[in-house]
Write a protein that holds these residues in place. Structure first.
Motif, PDB file in Angstrom:
ATOM      1  N   LYS A   1     195.698 125.771  12.003  1.00  0.00           N
ATOM      2  CA  LYS A   1     194.440 125.902  11.245  1.00  0.00           C
ATOM      3  C   LYS A   1     194.540 127.480  10.957  1.00  0.00           C
TER       4      LYS A   1
ATOM      5  N   TYR B   1     192.300 123.740   5.626  1.00  0.00           N
ATOM      6  CA  TYR B   1     191.823 123.933   7.015  1.00  0.00           C
ATOM      7  C   TYR B   1     190.442 122.937   7.145  1.00  0.00           C
ATOM      8  N   SER B   2     189.737 123.007   6.026  1.00  0.00           N
ATOM      9  CA  SER B   2     188.415 122.100   6.219  1.00  0.00           C
ATOM     10  C   SER B   2     188.681 120.834   6.789  1.00  0.00           C
TER      11      SER B   2
ATOM     12  N   ASN C   1     195.650 124.329  16.582  1.00  0.00           N
ATOM     13  CA  ASN C   1     194.990 125.596  16.586  1.00  0.00           C
ATOM     14  C   ASN C   1     195.653 126.489  15.555  1.00  0.00           C
TER      15      ASN C   1
ATOM     16  N   TYR D   1     196.850 128.112   7.995  1.00  0.00           N
ATOM     17  CA  TYR D   1     196.002 127.736   6.597  1.00  0.00           C
ATOM     18  C   TYR D   1     194.967 128.632   6.422  1.00  0.00           C
ATOM     19  N   THR D   2     194.184 129.126   7.000  1.00  0.00           N
ATOM     20  CA  THR D   2     193.227 130.399   6.808  1.00  0.00           C
ATOM     21  C   THR D   2     193.748 131.615   6.084  1.00  0.00           C
TER      22      THR D   2
ATOM     23  N   LEU E   1     191.288 119.686   8.424  1.00  0.00           N
ATOM     24  CA  LEU E   1     192.053 119.594   9.753  1.00  0.00           C
ATOM     25  C   LEU E   1     190.806 119.979  10.847  1.00  0.00           C
ATOM     26  N   SER E   2     189.992 120.902  10.456  1.00  0.00           N
ATOM     27  CA  SER E   2     188.823 121.158  11.410  1.00  0.00           C
ATOM     28  C   SER E   2     187.627 120.365  11.167  1.00  0.00           C
TER      29      SER E   2
END
Length: 670
Positions: free
Chosen positions: A336, A362-363, A333, A339-340, A365-366
């Motif tokens: 993420k 990010y995309s 978490n 990254y953002t 990973l999530s």
């Protein structure tokens, strides 16, 4: 303006969420004067004190060094476990300290050890065990937090750690868990509830323990909470109070935490230069103290300030350094969020290519797609839905005929299958009933045989104990006769001879010096008579009970060359007198052996009771002996102790070695 407010909200929640990981790690509550604390524990280890005291000091030093020097921590842990092996409470506490040692090295092993500690400590009712059990429960909840969530951690604090700390009788420990609950509520954005528990902590300690480490940390937690509530005036008051406790100890490892909170305060006041100065001070000390997680938190807070100041290049470099270091980024978490934030910073730097790459990471990973792909997928799913609806109508008619035919066939198969199953279960039931009757008959016969054997064993044990008690009584009569004849009889005979000599000359007044000598001899005879009476049945035992009688015994046997320390826990005053006499004789015999043979200068006597179990420990720091001797030859004293222990169906353990003292541990059923 709305863009700035939005950015501040993002910074606030990122900082709030990331700093959640550090204060709620495996707890290591070190005092602000750490050096004095460590030196005092080292002095205890080097001093000539009991093994139990040195064991506790070693375990505390293991916890002190675990974040600074793992080799030293392991060395102290090993010594503490070895010394605590013969003390049940300390042995249980050692599981907790071993779990602490492995909390960062091997979390799975730490979890198992902390569970073992909670179970082992639960059987004891002394304040020390409650204090350690509270800590074991809390640190176990921290270890499994990722699995069970914050709700389990809060439940553990409310139902385990806080009640157990209260039972320990130490307000500072109870206050510590109130403070931790406040921190947990704050990091879940429940600021009003957090304030209640911070105030509880401060209320418990501000007057009675004004220099407490727990109080200082509560001030820092309350300061952060006020900052998040936009009440910077109250936050400054709390910060100043925390600083007043820390000021005498400039090298304290708590200073980086203080500077982190001070930086947060200056950020809220928009005093960015002052905030950066505080954070730099914290970073310097965190590096010196090897506080990796706190170091990364300080750096990330610095990143927030650069973002507020629109110094995006500096912000990007700091964020990349935190990501590269990996301590905080180990959590998916956190990663993420990094990254953002990197995508946002690169967007501000007009580096859209790199911003896209970070957003793509990010995309990935999530496991989500961007908005345009999501729209395409929705359209595709809508087309498939309409096609599926049409296909359903086509196949519905085809399947309806098949279902009617299959239904009839299935009904016939079901009837045959039901009959076969019923027959099978009937046979099983009959066989089970026959087996049950046979087993019941065998069990009844075994029970009769077992009861007969138990009856014979009890009779044998009763005969053996009776013989031992009779032999002990006969030996006591012989000793009493010897004391009366050789001691008191001789003294009274001497008094008679001197009185006869003094009264032989009726015409002469008796010599006062001679009369004084006769009076002295009578005093000695009275003292000897009292000694014999005490050995037969102590008066204090009859009048005041076992606890006072044992204290009187220890005081009477203590000399200038040998100190006897007496400790007692939870002894039932309503215990039968016969049982109290047996316990008194066991302690008396053990003390007598230690004084006569050990050449010790310190003897420790501990007595405690847990329900129907009574525990006795007599330990000395004397010359010890080779325990293998007891396998071939036992003295009268040891034999007397064993006979009395057998009478109460108890057991005895003797731990000794040459030049290492002797410890006798007895467990009795009372």
């Amino acid at each position: 303006m709305s863009r700035i407010v939005s950015l501040k909200k993002i910074i606030f929640f990122i900082g709030l969420w990331l700093c959640f990981s550090s204060p709620l790690g495996a707890q290591q509550l070190l005092p602000v004067n750490e050096k004095t604390y460590a030196d005092s524990l080292s002095h205890i280890i080097q001093s000539k004190t009991t093994d139990s005291v040195r064991a506790n000091a070693n375990l505390l030093l293991s916890d002190y060094w675990r974040a600074k020097d793992t080799l030293k921590s392991k060395s102290y842990l090993t010594a503490g476990k070895r010394l605590s092996a013969k003390y049940p409470v300390l042995k249980a506490a050692a599981y907790f300290y071993e779990g602490q040692y492995y909390s960062s090295l091997n979390p799975e092993k730490a979890k198992l050890l902390l569970q073992k500690a909670t179970k082992a400590l639960a059987v004891f009712k002394v304040p020390f065990s409650k204090e350690i059990e509270a800590a074991a429960w809390y640190n176990y909840a921290i270890t499994v937090r990722n699995e069970k969530g914050d709700s389990f951690l809060i439940k553990t604090l409310l139902e385990k750690s806080i009640p157990l700390a209260t039972q320990s009788g130490k307000p500072e420990k109870t206050a510590h868990y109130y403070s931790q609950l406040g921190m947990l509520l704050m990091y879940n954005a429940q600021f009003d509830k957090a304030e209640i528990y911070f105030n509880k902590t401060i209320g418990l300690l501000a007057t009675q323990h004004p220099k407490s480490t727990v109080l200082m940390l509560a001030y820092l937690g309350a300061a952060s909470n006020y900052i998040y509530k936009a009440n910077t005036d109250e936050a400054k008051i709390m910060l100043d109070k925390a600083k007043k406790i820390l000021e005498p100890y400039p090298e304290s490892s708590h200073y980086p935490n203080y500077y982190y909170t001070e930086g947060l305060y200056y950020t809220a006041k928009t005093y960015y230069n002052s905030a950066l100065k505080s954070l730099d001070n914290g970073i310097r000390l965190a590096i010196n103290n090897n506080q990796k997680v706190l170091l990364q938190m300080l750096i990330f807070r610095k990143y927030n300030i650069y973002l507020e100041q629109k110094e995006f290049k500096n912000a990007k470099q700091l964020l990349l350094s935190v990501l590269k270091e990996g301590t905080l980024a180990a959590d998916v978490n956190n990663r993420k969020m990094f990254y953002t934030q990197l995508a946002t910073v690169n967007e501000h730097l007009n580096d859209m290519g790199e911003a896209y790459l970070w957003q793509k990471k990010y995309s990935k990973l999530s496991d989500s797609l961007n908005e345009s792909n999501l729209k395409e997928r929705i359209n595709e799913m809508e087309i498939r839905f309409h096609n599926a609806e049409n296909q359903k109508k086509i196949t519905a008619l085809e399947t309806e005929k098949k279902q009617v035919a299959m239904s009839a066939k299935n009904h016939r198969l079901f009837s045959w299958l039901l009959a076969a199953i019923s027959l099978f279960f009937l046979v099983i039931a009959m066989l089970s009933f026959a087996f049950y009757k046979n087993q019941k008959r065998l069990s009844r016969q075994k029970e009769i045989n077992h009861l007969q054997q138990l009856k014979e064993l009890k009779q044998q044990q009763l005969l053996s104990n009776t013989e031992a008690m009779l032999e002990g009584e006969e030996r006591e009569r012989r000793r009493l006769a010897s004391d009366l004849h050789d001691g008191l009889g001789g003294m009274l005979a001497g008094v008679k001879i001197k009185l006869s000599g003094a009264t032989a000359h009726k015409d002469r007044t008796p010599d006062p010096d001679e009369l004084n000598k006769i009076t002295g001899q009578l005093d000695n005879a009275v003292t000897e008579l009292r000694r014999i009476a005490r050995n037969m049945m102590p008066e204090t035992l009859l009048r005041f009970g076992l606890q006072t009688a044992l204290k009187d015994l220890c005081e009477s046997l203590q000399t200038s060359s040998c100190t006897i320390n007496y400790e007692v826990f939870n002894i039932d005053s309503n215990m039968p007198l016969s049982t109290q006499v047996i316990i008194y004789r066991i302690v008396q015999e053990a003390l007598s052996n230690a004084i006569r043979h050990s050449e010790a200068n310190v003897i420790l006597v501990q007595c405690s009771q847990n329900g129907n179990l009574f525990f006795i420990t007599v330990e000395d720091n004397g010359k010890g002996f080779d325990s293998s001797i007891l396998e071939h030859k036992k003295g009268i004293g040891i034999t007397n102790i064993e006979n009395r222990i057998k009478y109460l169906s108890g057991k005895m353990e003797i731990n000794t070695a040459p030049n290492e003292g002797t410890a006798i541990n007895v467990e009795l059923y009372v």
